[in-house]
Write an enzyme that holds these catalytic residues in place. Structure first.
Site, mmCIF file in Angstrom:
data_model
loop_
_atom_site.group_PDB
_atom_site.id
_atom_site.type_symbol
_atom_site.label_atom_id
_atom_site.label_comp_id
_atom_site.label_asym_id
_atom_site.label_seq_id
_atom_site.Cartn_x
_atom_site.Cartn_y
_atom_site.Cartn_z
ATOM 1 N N THR A 78 25.367 29.443 38.245
ATOM 2 C CA THR A 78 24.283 28.422 37.889
ATOM 3 C C THR A 78 23.830 27.307 39.845
ATOM 4 O OG1 THR A 78 24.733 28.810 35.727
ATOM 5 C CG2 THR A 78 22.946 26.895 36.947
ATOM 6 N N GLN B 33 26.152 39.156 37.548
ATOM 7 C CA GLN B 33 26.258 39.978 36.636
ATOM 8 C C GLN B 33 26.863 41.960 37.205
ATOM 9 O OE1 GLN B 33 27.714 39.690 32.987
ATOM 10 N NE2 GLN B 33 27.213 38.824 32.818
ATOM 11 N N HIS C 39 33.475 34.023 36.121
ATOM 12 C CA HIS C 39 34.565 33.883 35.202
ATOM 13 C C HIS C 39 33.813 34.869 34.887
ATOM 14 C CE1 HIS C 39 31.222 32.235 32.491
ATOM 15 N NE2 HIS C 39 30.626 31.548 33.594
ATOM 16 N N THR D 258 35.294 17.478 46.744
ATOM 17 C CA THR D 258 36.016 18.014 47.096
ATOM 18 C C THR D 258 36.351 19.615 46.071
ATOM 19 O OG1 THR D 258 37.088 15.856 46.998
ATOM 20 C CG2 THR D 258 38.647 17.162 46.662
ATOM 21 N N CYS E 76 18.095 33.223 16.345
ATOM 22 C CA CYS E 76 18.846 32.496 15.729
ATOM 23 C C CYS E 76 20.222 32.103 16.399
ATOM 24 C CB CYS E 76 18.967 32.809 14.621
ATOM 25 S SG CYS E 76 17.888 32.263 13.252
HETATM 26 C C1 LIG Z 1 23.181 36.596 35.979
HETATM 27 C C2 LIG Z 1 23.965 35.403 35.609
HETATM 28 N N1 LIG Z 1 23.775 35.081 36.767
HETATM 29 C C3 LIG Z 1 24.271 34.003 36.375
HETATM 30 C C4 LIG Z 1 25.113 32.792 35.423
HETATM 31 C C5 LIG Z 1 25.695 31.662 35.087
HETATM 32 O O1 LIG Z 1 27.179 31.916 35.809
HETATM 33 P P1 LIG Z 1 27.871 30.756 35.540
HETATM 34 O O2 LIG Z 1 28.536 30.573 34.217
HETATM 35 O O3 LIG Z 1 28.929 30.665 36.551
HETATM 36 O O4 LIG Z 1 26.852 28.940 35.774
HETATM 37 C C6 LIG Z 1 25.296 34.327 34.232
HETATM 38 C C7 LIG Z 1 26.215 33.819 33.570
HETATM 39 O O5 LIG Z 1 25.866 33.522 32.753
HETATM 40 C C8 LIG Z 1 24.179 35.226 34.377
HETATM 41 O O6 LIG Z 1 24.912 36.204 33.077
#
Ligand SMILES: Cc1ncc(COP(=O)(O)O)c(C=O)c1O
Lengths: 131, 388
Positions: B72, B179, B201, B237, B325
């Site tokens: 993000t 992804q 992750h 940091t 939902c």
């Molecule tokens: C295509 C895509 N971009 C960005 C993210 C966000 O990554 P992060 O959870 O490391 O902020 C995700 C994860 O949900 C994602 O699938």
């Protein structure tokens, strides 16, 4: 996210099905929004002798449907009309906030079924007042 | 009860090798990488090793890698940082309608700040049309951002083609490859991107760490100001254990790429065939080589996704849905709607994403379990009429 009571009603819902010779049928919701609920009632001597449901929707939608059929069964029409969305939610030990309006339609569906029942009566008493 | 985890696009299990690479930096090696003494130098060294590992995984040089707090943040720096850096040249951004919220919401934010954004439609299979993208370019266009692999339906976008157009027109190009890593080849030069986002992750690394590739000579404005870490682009940091884990995850991913992709593809196709045997079902997203090797997304008519997810969970199967939902929004998945799926079909979608740890036995268990769940919910559904 869901209370044990919701999960119980969702995983083992009561009164699923249709009543072929129902005295009233009410449908609320919209599949486009992800929730559609139909309630069937069978009325005898002004009492809800049988209540059944069919629901397309999330866990909360199914649980509230199951719950309202149990709450309404055996009640008089007047008593059944007093059941509110909040009553259903508290009987289920609460619903997540985002489910309170979108999936908590069971009380409305029951009212719609009662409206339908009343409309079918020869001496029309008019639609049930909205709570 | 056995648990089958098929939500690897949400997050993935940390690899043992990755965990081993991280642990020392929680315990003995706790120095601040900015410190001059030995303890600090050890941390610095770990970060630079990880930078090299990430760079090698995508064909970049280490100086082009900025560590962030995740995918993000990498998307935010890439998009807002580019928009702020380029606003004297123009105010137009092109993206797709199927981006992750980390991109979409960032673009919407920029719209509020006066930028113009084009959200390109996609084919029914969820793929951006390159000619439409080319046609959307104006004199004002300063950034194109299109994801490499979609997180919901696994559609692989024509990034290299878009890269050629961007280069020809002299427009900066970003891709969210969060992804894509570990599923398809990610090479910044083959793709022709100037910026590229990664997340730890999703590749069996830790949460809360990611990286931004920034091609040499691509200025961005920083969004987090402070002590000037990460070349002043991302102060704070450094998350040393996280970064060490991210680096190791990239190394392991690259090392085992061929084998894992073959494994995931086999399981994907087995699962897809099994799930589509249920009547009134449809595959969302493309088939074959245009689809991520780990993604299956299927819609079942007359039933709603959250209910399926809850019943699957009771059977020990962990998956996700594009139904409203499952979220706090009232709308179902914007990706499925963009593909032209009617809302009720989008509500009935399931996403199952496997990983290198998934097994054939797990896939078969899902194939055995789901039909009963769908049938049970259909029995309950007012939309379903059983064939007479
Ligand atoms: C295509 C895509 N971009 C960005 C993210 C966000 O990554 P992060 O959870 O490391 O902020 C995700 C994860 O949900 C994602 O699938």
């Amino acid at each position: 996210m869901y209370s044990p009571k919701v999960m119980q009603n969702f995983s083992n819902p009561q009164n699923v099905g249709e009543i072929p010779d129902a005295d009233g049928v009410g449908t609320v919701g919209n599949p486009v929004c992800g929730d559609l609920m139909t309630i069937y009632i069978k009325v005898k001597d002004d009492r809800l002798e049988d209540v059944k449901f069919k629901t397309f929707g999330c866990g909360a939608a199914i649980a509230t449907s199951s719950m309202i059929t149990q709450m309404a069964k055996g009640k008089t029409i007047e008593e059944a009309l007093k059941i509110t969305r909040n009553d259903v939610a508290s009987e289920l030990e609460g619903l997540p906030p985002q489910k309170m309006h979108c999936s908590n339609l069971a009380a409305d569906a029951l009212k719609a079924a009662i409206d339908d029942y009343r409309k079918r009566l020869p001496d029309r008493t008019g639609p049930a007042e909205k709570k | 009860m056995k648990r089958v985890y098929l939500d690897n696009s949400a997050t993935s299990k940390v690899d043992d090798e990755v965990l081993d690479a991280m642990l020392p930096f929680f315990t003995g090696k706790y120095g601040n990488p900015s410190s001059l003494y030995a303890l600090g130098r050890e941390s610095r060294e770990a970060i630079e090793v990880a930078r090299q590992q990430v760079a090698s995984a995508i064909g970049a040089s280490p100086a082009e890698i900025i560590f962030t707090s995740g995918g993000t943040e990498a998307d935010n720096i890439a998009i807002v940082g580019s928009a702020l850096a380029g606003k004297k040249k123009g105010n137009h951004i092109i993206t797709s309608s199927i981006e992750h919220p980390a991109v979409l919401e960032t673009c919407r934010y920029l719209e509020k700040e006066g930028f113009k954004v084009t959200y390109l439609p996609v084919t029914p299979e969820g793929i951006v049309r390159v000619d439409e993208l080319a046609a959307a370019i104006t004199k004002e266009t300063i950034l194109i951002t299109v994801m490499q692999v979609n997180n919901e339906i696994g559609s692989i976008q024509p990034i290299a083609e878009i890269g050629r157009i961007a280069k020809e027109k002299g427009i900066r190009f970003h891709t969210d490859a969060v992804q894509a890593m570990g599923k398809v080849r990610v090479n910044v030069n083959d793709l022709g991107v100037d910026l590229l986002s990664l997340s730890g992750h999703k590749i069996h690394g830790p949460k809360g760490v990611g990286a931004l590739y920034l091609r040499k000579g691509t200025p961005v404005r920083s969004l987090v100001h402070g002590g000037g870490h990460e070349r002043g682009i991302r102060s704070g940091t450094e998350n040393v254990p996280g970064i060490a884990g991210m680096g190791k995850a990239c190394e392991v991913m690259t090392r085992d790429f061929e084998r894992n992709v073959a494994h995931m593809t086999r399981l994907r196709d087995r699962l897809m065939d099994g799930l589509l045997k249920i009547e009134h079902s449809r595959l969302n997203g493309p088939r074959g080589a245009q689809r991520s090797p780990n993604n299956v997304n299927v819609s079942y008519s007359f039933v709603e996704g959250e209910s399926m997810v809850l019943l699957l969970d009771m059977a020990g199967i962990e998956v996700s849905t594009g139904s409203a939902c499952s979220s706090t929004k009232l709308e179902p998945s914007h990706v499925l709607l963009s593909c032209g799926l009617p809302a009720e079909e989008a509500h009935g979608s399931l996403r199952m994403t496997n990983s290198k740890y998934s097994t054939e036995e797990e896939i078969d268990y899902v194939i055995e379990t789901l039909p009963g769940i769908v049938a049970r919910l259909r029995e309950m559904s007012p939309l379903y009429r059983r064939p007479a």
